[in-house]
Design a protein around this motif. Sequence first.
Motif, PDB file in Angstrom:
ATOM      1  N   LEU A   1       0.826  -1.208   0.000  1.00 32.17           N
ATOM      2  CA  LEU A   1       0.000   0.000   0.000  1.00 32.17           C
ATOM      3  C   LEU A   1       0.857   1.254   0.000  1.00 32.17           C
ATOM      4  CD1 LEU A   1      -2.861  -1.027   2.452  1.00 32.17           C
ATOM      5  CD2 LEU A   1      -2.997  -0.763  -0.029  1.00 32.17           C
ATOM      6  N   VAL A   2       1.948   1.242   0.766  1.00 27.07           N
ATOM      7  CA  VAL A   2       2.828   2.410   0.794  1.00 27.07           C
ATOM      8  C   VAL A   2       3.430   2.649  -0.582  1.00 27.07           C
ATOM      9  CG1 VAL A   2       5.032   3.241   1.672  1.00 27.07           C
ATOM     10  CG2 VAL A   2       3.343   2.330   3.256  1.00 27.07           C
ATOM     11  N   ARG A   3       3.861   1.582  -1.238  1.00 23.62           N
ATOM     12  CA  ARG A   3       4.448   1.721  -2.579  1.00 23.62           C
ATOM     13  C   ARG A   3       3.391   2.191  -3.588  1.00 23.62           C
ATOM     14  NH1 ARG A   3       9.827   0.756  -3.989  1.00 23.62           N
ATOM     15  NH2 ARG A   3       9.267  -0.730  -5.626  1.00 23.62           N
ATOM     16  N   VAL A   4       2.190   1.635  -3.500  1.00 23.72           N
ATOM     17  CA  VAL A   4       1.132   2.026  -4.421  1.00 23.72           C
ATOM     18  C   VAL A   4       0.736   3.479  -4.211  1.00 23.72           C
ATOM     19  CG1 VAL A   4      -1.311   1.661  -4.984  1.00 23.72           C
ATOM     20  CG2 VAL A   4       0.236  -0.298  -4.808  1.00 23.72           C
ATOM     21  N   VAL A   5       0.642   3.901  -2.960  1.00 22.70           N
ATOM     22  CA  VAL A   5       0.313   5.301  -2.675  1.00 22.70           C
ATOM     23  C   VAL A   5       1.406   6.221  -3.217  1.00 22.70           C
ATOM     24  CG1 VAL A   5       0.063   6.996  -0.828  1.00 22.70           C
ATOM     25  CG2 VAL A   5      -1.152   4.816  -0.694  1.00 22.70           C
ATOM     26  N   ASP A   6       2.661   5.812  -3.085  1.00 22.15           N
ATOM     27  CA  ASP A   6       3.770   6.583  -3.651  1.00 22.15           C
ATOM     28  C   ASP A   6       3.574   6.773  -5.149  1.00 22.15           C
ATOM     29  OD1 ASP A   6       6.239   7.741  -4.233  1.00 22.15           O
ATOM     30  OD2 ASP A   6       7.280   5.810  -4.266  1.00 22.15           O
ATOM     31  N   VAL A   7       3.268   5.683  -5.841  1.00 27.88           N
ATOM     32  CA  VAL A   7       3.042   5.753  -7.287  1.00 27.88           C
ATOM     33  C   VAL A   7       1.817   6.606  -7.597  1.00 27.88           C
ATOM     34  CG1 VAL A   7       2.399   4.388  -9.318  1.00 27.88           C
ATOM     35  CG2 VAL A   7       4.193   3.571  -7.783  1.00 27.88           C
ATOM     36  N   GLN A   8       0.732   6.374  -6.862  1.00 29.30           N
ATOM     37  CA  GLN A   8      -0.513   7.097  -7.128  1.00 29.30           C
ATOM     38  C   GLN A   8      -0.339   8.595  -6.932  1.00 29.30           C
ATOM     39  OE1 GLN A   8      -2.994   5.670  -8.437  1.00 29.30           O
ATOM     40  NE2 GLN A   8      -4.891   6.731  -7.979  1.00 29.30           N
ATOM     41  N   VAL A   9       0.349   9.002  -5.871  1.00 26.37           N
ATOM     42  CA  VAL A   9       0.562  10.423  -5.605  1.00 26.37           C
ATOM     43  C   VAL A   9       1.364  11.075  -6.729  1.00 26.37           C
ATOM     44  CG1 VAL A   9       1.799  12.043  -4.100  1.00 26.37           C
ATOM     45  CG2 VAL A   9       0.336  10.273  -3.104  1.00 26.37           C
ATOM     46  N   ASN A  10       2.409  10.401  -7.164  1.00 26.18           N
ATOM     47  CA  ASN A  10       3.242  10.972  -8.227  1.00 26.18           C
ATOM     48  C   ASN A  10       2.535  10.942  -9.571  1.00 26.18           C
ATOM     49  OD1 ASN A  10       6.186  11.680  -7.303  1.00 26.18           O
ATOM     50  ND2 ASN A  10       5.620   9.848  -6.145  1.00 26.18           N
ATOM     51  N   TRP A  11       1.758   9.898  -9.830  1.00 24.77           N
ATOM     52  CA  TRP A  11       0.992   9.877 -11.071  1.00 24.77           C
ATOM     53  C   TRP A  11      -0.063  10.973 -11.083  1.00 24.77           C
ATOM     54  CZ3 TRP A  11      -0.084   4.267 -13.201  1.00 24.77           C
ATOM     55  CH2 TRP A  11       1.143   3.654 -13.478  1.00 24.77           C
ATOM     56  N   GLN A  12      -0.638  11.239  -9.914  1.00 27.61           N
ATOM     57  CA  GLN A  12      -1.609  12.329  -9.832  1.00 27.61           C
ATOM     58  C   GLN A  12      -0.946  13.660 -10.161  1.00 27.61           C
ATOM     59  OE1 GLN A  12      -4.917  11.943  -9.194  1.00 27.61           O
ATOM     60  NE2 GLN A  12      -5.201  14.137  -9.574  1.00 27.61           N
ATOM     61  N   ARG A  13       0.265  13.842  -9.664  1.00 29.83           N
ATOM     62  CA  ARG A  13       1.001  15.078  -9.968  1.00 29.83           C
ATOM     63  C   ARG A  13       1.331  15.168 -11.447  1.00 29.83           C
ATOM     64  NH1 ARG A  13       6.551  16.659  -9.773  1.00 29.83           N
ATOM     65  NH2 ARG A  13       7.217  14.625  -8.961  1.00 29.83           N
ATOM     66  N   LEU A  14       1.732  14.058 -12.029  1.00 30.75           N
ATOM     67  CA  LEU A  14       2.077  14.043 -13.441  1.00 30.75           C
ATOM     68  C   LEU A  14       0.849  14.105 -14.334  1.00 30.75           C
ATOM     69  CD1 LEU A  14       4.899  11.342 -13.346  1.00 30.75           C
ATOM     70  CD2 LEU A  14       5.174  13.810 -13.540  1.00 30.75           C
ATOM     71  N   ARG A  15      -0.312  13.702 -13.793  1.00 26.65           N
ATOM     72  CA  ARG A  15      -1.532  13.719 -14.595  1.00 26.65           C
ATOM     73  C   ARG A  15      -1.883  15.148 -15.020  1.00 26.65           C
ATOM     74  NH1 ARG A  15      -5.015  10.995 -11.281  1.00 26.65           N
ATOM     75  NH2 ARG A  15      -4.122   9.055 -12.058  1.00 26.65           N
ATOM     76  N   ALA A  16      -1.576  16.110 -14.160  1.00 28.03           N
ATOM     77  CA  ALA A  16      -1.837  17.508 -14.515  1.00 28.03           C
ATOM     78  C   ALA A  16      -1.028  17.914 -15.739  1.00 28.03           C
ATOM     79  CB  ALA A  16      -1.511  18.410 -13.327  1.00 28.03           C
ATOM     80  N   ILE A  17       0.211  17.415 -15.807  1.00 26.01           N
ATOM     81  CA  ILE A  17       1.043  17.711 -16.980  1.00 26.01           C
ATOM     82  C   ILE A  17       0.466  17.031 -18.213  1.00 26.01           C
ATOM     83  CG2 ILE A  17       3.348  17.472 -17.969  1.00 26.01           C
ATOM     84  CD1 ILE A  17       4.490  17.550 -15.161  1.00 26.01           C
ATOM     85  N   ASP A  18       0.000  15.788 -18.062  1.00 29.45           N
ATOM     86  CA  ASP A  18      -0.588  15.067 -19.192  1.00 29.45           C
ATOM     87  C   ASP A  18      -1.819  15.792 -19.730  1.00 29.45           C
ATOM     88  OD1 ASP A  18       1.205  13.023 -19.431  1.00 29.45           O
ATOM     89  OD2 ASP A  18       0.080  11.587 -18.223  1.00 29.45           O
ATOM     90  N   LEU A  19      -2.677  16.242 -18.827  1.00 24.74           N
ATOM     91  CA  LEU A  19      -3.886  16.946 -19.260  1.00 24.74           C
ATOM     92  C   LEU A  19      -3.527  18.243 -19.971  1.00 24.74           C
ATOM     93  CD1 LEU A  19      -6.182  16.394 -16.143  1.00 24.74           C
ATOM     94  CD2 LEU A  19      -6.330  15.259 -18.376  1.00 24.74           C
ATOM     95  N   ASP A  20      -2.529  18.939 -19.458  1.00 22.07           N
ATOM     96  CA  ASP A  20      -2.081  20.162 -20.101  1.00 22.07           C
ATOM     97  C   ASP A  20      -1.510  19.856 -21.483  1.00 22.07           C
ATOM     98  OD1 ASP A  20      -1.673  22.878 -20.269  1.00 22.07           O
ATOM     99  OD2 ASP A  20       0.250  22.844 -19.240  1.00 22.07           O
ATOM    100  N   PHE A  21      -0.794  18.753 -21.577  1.00 20.17           N
ATOM    101  CA  PHE A  21      -0.204  18.387 -22.859  1.00 20.17           C
ATOM    102  C   PHE A  21      -1.297  18.030 -23.872  1.00 20.17           C
ATOM    103  CE2 PHE A  21       2.860  16.982 -25.833  1.00 20.17           C
ATOM    104  CZ  PHE A  21       4.090  17.431 -25.384  1.00 20.17           C
ATOM    105  N   LYS A  22      -2.312  17.280 -23.405  1.00 19.75           N
ATOM    106  CA  LYS A  22      -3.407  16.945 -24.313  1.00 19.75           C
ATOM    107  C   LYS A  22      -4.112  18.206 -24.806  1.00 19.75           C
ATOM    108  CE  LYS A  22      -4.796  12.229 -23.242  1.00 19.75           C
ATOM    109  NZ  LYS A  22      -5.911  11.332 -22.849  1.00 19.75           N
ATOM    110  N   GLU A  23      -4.230  19.193 -23.926  1.00 15.27           N
ATOM    111  CA  GLU A  23      -4.839  20.458 -24.339  1.00 15.27           C
ATOM    112  C   GLU A  23      -4.014  21.121 -25.426  1.00 15.27           C
ATOM    113  OE1 GLU A  23      -5.928  24.841 -22.404  1.00 15.27           O
ATOM    114  OE2 GLU A  23      -5.603  23.100 -21.094  1.00 15.27           O
TER     115      GLU A  23
END
Length: 530
Positions: free
Chosen positions: A360-382
């Motif tokens: 769970l700790v490892r998954v949360v680490d990944v999820q938190v960072n993917w959430q941060r990177l998701r903002a960049i992805d959405l901006d890129f798609k725009e």
Amino acid sequence: MPTGTAIRPATRAGAVRRGRLLPLVTASLLLAVAWPVLTDGLPPLADYVNHLARMHVIAGIDADPLLARFYEIHWAIIPNLVMDLVVPPLTRIVDVYVAGQVFLLATVVLMVTGPMVVQRVLYGRLSPWPLVAFPFAYNGILLYGLMNYLFGAGLAVWGLAGWIALREGPAWRRGLLSAVMVLALFACHLFAVGVYGMALLAYELWRAWPEGRAWPRVRPADALAFALPFLPVIPLMLASPTLGLSSENIWESSGKIQGLFTVVQTYWDAFDLAVAALMVGLVVSAAGRGLLRMHPAGWVLLAVSAAVYLAMPRMLFGSWMADQRLPIAVLFLALGFVRFEGRDRALRLAFYAIVLGLTLVRVVDVQVNWQRLRAIDLDFKESVGLIEPGAVVLVAHADRPSGDEISNAGLSHAPCIAMIERQALVSTAFTVQGKQVLDVRPDFRDRVDALDGDPPTVRQLLASADGTAPDRRPAYWDAWPDRYDYLYILYTSGQPNPDPDRLTLLHDGGRFQLYRIGKPAETEEDGTWE
């Protein structure tokens, strides 16, 4: 010769409790490791979006004239095709993003379940120990997006389990199974064939040298069952364009430690090292108390793997990180050879709690960072929405890249979203002959990187356009103002327009910039250039 060790009798009640708890914990762990993939339509794995763009082209080129204008598919015998064979057919049912998620999820499930299957056939029952694979489902090799290799590595662990399961039966049965497995692994990745062969070799070496015997004992039928399935790899490689990359090999001693680190690597080095230290401490403590037992074949596997790892080059057949891919595969192989001997209920519950907690700790680490990177992805798609369909897109790097390694890795191939959303030609598309089936039509082939090199820097682009570049070999970005429609500059940090006479800023994402490349306007009267 028995393939496992004796199992102590247990009470029926204890067996029932274990039988209920182990599947429940396993199901919980599967849901946990699947969660980041299920909740992110475009996981920010470095190479992943480039591969996904290729899947889109393969699936749609026959019906899309814009894609057909730029690309062509040359099917060939390439040991790197499983994603190309599996994902495009799925796009008949779901879109390419969901199809990619299905493949990624299948890869993760293959990796974490393989050790359980090996242990089941080796010992005749399951113990909780193979669940240790789950905290390592997200690792450095996955974050690099090396999907075909990881799918093949997971499949190789299952192949080893099949070999062990059939080891006491007729040799032809396991030989037939191994032949099918070798062909399937060849379609996944050439290195996956090597992982499978190394695992079988280690197991057979243990079988050939039973305890107390000075010389090996090998039956001809066993030797043939082991060796013959690998023979088709020779003609397949001879017929493969990948053979043309056989001279691209580089061995380096530096990076071997980094390769070991990829097993635990996610996003924060300090946190990853802490997890690694905790795992090592727990293993040493448990082994010291007699709670862990390694099957003798497992020790042989570790010895063979260490020798192979030290001998492997960094680049093999033009593929970088060839040696650094091996440790994660060895981990999943070796976990199946270890048994957890803790029969006290409290001890087993503690083990489950530790594995669940670490996962769970490892998954949360990944999820938190993917959430941060998701903002960049959405901006890129725009930003991609500002590109005209069927455009030619050049990708460059800032002279002084800003940002951290995490953000940069997730951004490195993001321009390939334009291949999916705008049917564009992107200069960084994976089109290396011998590695992919995707190619660029002759009229546009000189506008893409066909060597897997680094994109140009802004300074290089300006020098090329001004004619001030030092003497060098011709590059695909030469004369870029006349040959490309748009320019992405990655890893920027609010830098000003580097060439206002030729570039018009369309989107500033903070971490990247999209420019329209200025060209002479075409007159409406005669269609000539002004």
